[in-house]
Design an enzyme around this catalytic site. Sequence first.
Site, PDB file in Angstrom:
ATOM      1  N   HIS A  17    -129.943 -37.889-114.213  1.00 57.74           N
ATOM      2  CA  HIS A  17    -131.318 -38.322-114.000  1.00 57.74           C
ATOM      3  C   HIS A  17    -131.993 -37.575-112.846  1.00 57.74           C
ATOM      4  CE1 HIS A  17    -129.662 -42.381-115.603  1.00 57.74           C
ATOM      5  NE2 HIS A  17    -130.003 -41.595-116.597  1.00 57.74           N
ATOM      6  N   LYS A  47    -131.379 -39.434-102.782  1.00 57.33           N
ATOM      7  CA  LYS A  47    -130.562 -40.625-103.035  1.00 57.33           C
ATOM      8  C   LYS A  47    -129.327 -40.567-102.145  1.00 57.33           C
ATOM      9  CE  LYS A  47    -131.823 -41.034-107.912  1.00 57.33           C
ATOM     10  NZ  LYS A  47    -131.320 -40.987-109.294  1.00 57.33           N
ATOM     11  N   TYR A  76    -127.244 -47.500-104.161  1.00 56.72           N
ATOM     12  CA  TYR A  76    -127.854 -46.282-103.619  1.00 56.72           C
ATOM     13  C   TYR A  76    -129.261 -46.547-103.116  1.00 56.72           C
ATOM     14  CZ  TYR A  76    -129.665 -45.759-108.431  1.00 56.72           C
ATOM     15  OH  TYR A  76    -130.252 -45.956-109.656  1.00 56.72           O
ATOM     16  N   ASP A 136    -129.879 -41.894-122.261  1.00 52.20           N
ATOM     17  CA  ASP A 136    -128.989 -40.804-121.874  1.00 52.20           C
ATOM     18  C   ASP A 136    -128.415 -40.083-123.090  1.00 52.20           C
ATOM     19  OD1 ASP A 136    -129.531 -41.384-119.247  1.00 52.20           O
ATOM     20  OD2 ASP A 136    -127.642 -42.419-118.872  1.00 52.20           O
TER      21      ASP A 136
END
Length: 186
Positions: free
Chosen positions: A62, A72, A132, A168
């Site tokens: 992503h 991130k 995250y 995905d």
Amino acid sequence: MQIEPTALPDVLILTPRRFGDGRGWFTETWNAARMAEAGLDLPWVQDNHSFSAAKGTLRGLHFQSPPRAQHKLVRCSRGAILDVAVDIRAGSPTYGQHVAVELTPENGRQLLVPKGFLHGFVTLMDDTEVQYKCTDLYAPQHDGAVRWDDPALGIDWGTTAPILSDKDARAPLLSQIGTPFRWEAA
């Protein structure tokens, strides 16, 4: 905090120091003042937490495009993951290359994935939780993905039949999307 470079110079492994006793341990996963002193002055604005029930669950690859691109900081708080970052900054000397780092609660490692990189992970155990931080809020209109098994990337996920979301499973190859990111020499 120990800060280690990876094969991709902008992707870093951060391992916080743990303070333990008979009860267990304590750690600071992020300290803004200390990280700013180390050159990592990042404005975290969103924390995310995912749970994957089964080993072999793959989330990624992503990215969020400019102007809503995100750094991130990823850690695994239960179970284990193979965490992957892929450089997709046009003009970068490491374009298309990736790093893969195992993150577990035991090793305490965190992976800093900067803007301009794809991010994904595969769970190595059942009942895995990942947390995250992000430097920008989720913006669906800037959300993007690349196929986890894109042959041009050559990532060894340790599985050939992961559990995927519909999104995905339908993601395009990197060559089909180009890149919204440009590399700038320091």
